[in-house]
Design a protein around this motif. Structure first.
Motif, PDB file in Angstrom:
ATOM      1  N   LYS A  37      -3.053 100.698 -28.863  1.00  0.00           N
ATOM      2  CA  LYS A  37      -2.678 101.991 -28.284  1.00  0.00           C
ATOM      3  C   LYS A  37      -1.608 101.767 -27.218  1.00  0.00           C
ATOM      4  O   LYS A  37      -1.630 100.768 -26.509  1.00  0.00           O
ATOM      5  CB  LYS A  37      -3.889 102.661 -27.627  1.00  0.00           C
ATOM      6  N   GLY A  38      -0.690 102.698 -27.100  1.00  0.00           N
ATOM      7  CA  GLY A  38       0.298 102.663 -26.027  1.00  0.00           C
ATOM      8  C   GLY A  38       1.466 101.716 -26.233  1.00  0.00           C
ATOM      9  O   GLY A  38       2.231 101.474 -25.316  1.00  0.00           O
ATOM     10  N   ASP A  40       4.758 101.272 -28.745  1.00  0.00           N
ATOM     11  CA  ASP A  40       5.514 102.027 -29.741  1.00  0.00           C
ATOM     12  C   ASP A  40       5.666 101.310 -31.072  1.00  0.00           C
ATOM     13  O   ASP A  40       5.637 101.936 -32.122  1.00  0.00           O
ATOM     14  CB  ASP A  40       6.901 102.360 -29.182  1.00  0.00           C
ATOM     15  N   SER A  43       0.772  99.152 -34.253  1.00  0.00           N
ATOM     16  CA  SER A  43      -0.419 100.000 -34.333  1.00  0.00           C
ATOM     17  C   SER A  43      -1.687  99.187 -34.618  1.00  0.00           C
ATOM     18  O   SER A  43      -2.776  99.611 -34.284  1.00  0.00           O
ATOM     19  CB  SER A  43      -0.257 101.069 -35.408  1.00  0.00           C
TER      20      SER A  43
END
Length: 109
Positions: A37-38, A40, A43
């Motif tokens: 998470k967080g 760019d 994933s």
């Protein structure tokens, strides 16, 4: 019928000579996989070496990284003919994302 929307993503398999130093609250811990998470460009990351019935003390230590759909869309090219410059740019961005996700201070190579 429902309309199906496909997302472009990049997958990167990377081999490291030593295990990745994964720090959390100044303690190193191993893991097999994680959603990120967080960041760019990343994933999901998975430690392929942990799938084996043994844990080698020396390399290679292999990991698979998947990009976010947004990153994939921004860097979309025909998979049949990926330009070398795009492949290099994506690799660097994804490794930087892994570095950020793991809280590492030096560049992964």
């Amino acid at each position: 019928m429902q309309r199906l929307e496909l997302s472009s993503i990049w997958a990167l398999l990377a081999a490291f000579e030593d295990p990745l130093p994964i720090a959390a609250r100044e303690v190193t811990f191993p893991f097999e996989g994680a959603f990120v998470k967080g960041v760019d460009s990343i994933s999901w990351m998975g430690n392929n070496t942990k799938k084996l019935s043994y844990s080698p003390s020396t390399g290679p230590h292999c990991w698979t990284f998947f990009s976010t759909a947004a990153f994939g869309k921004r860097n979309k090219v025909p998979q049949e003919n990926i330009p070398t410059a795009t492949a290099e740019k994506v690799k660097e961005a994804m490794l930087e994302g892994v570095e950020n996700a793991l809280g590492l201070s030096k560049k992964l190579t």
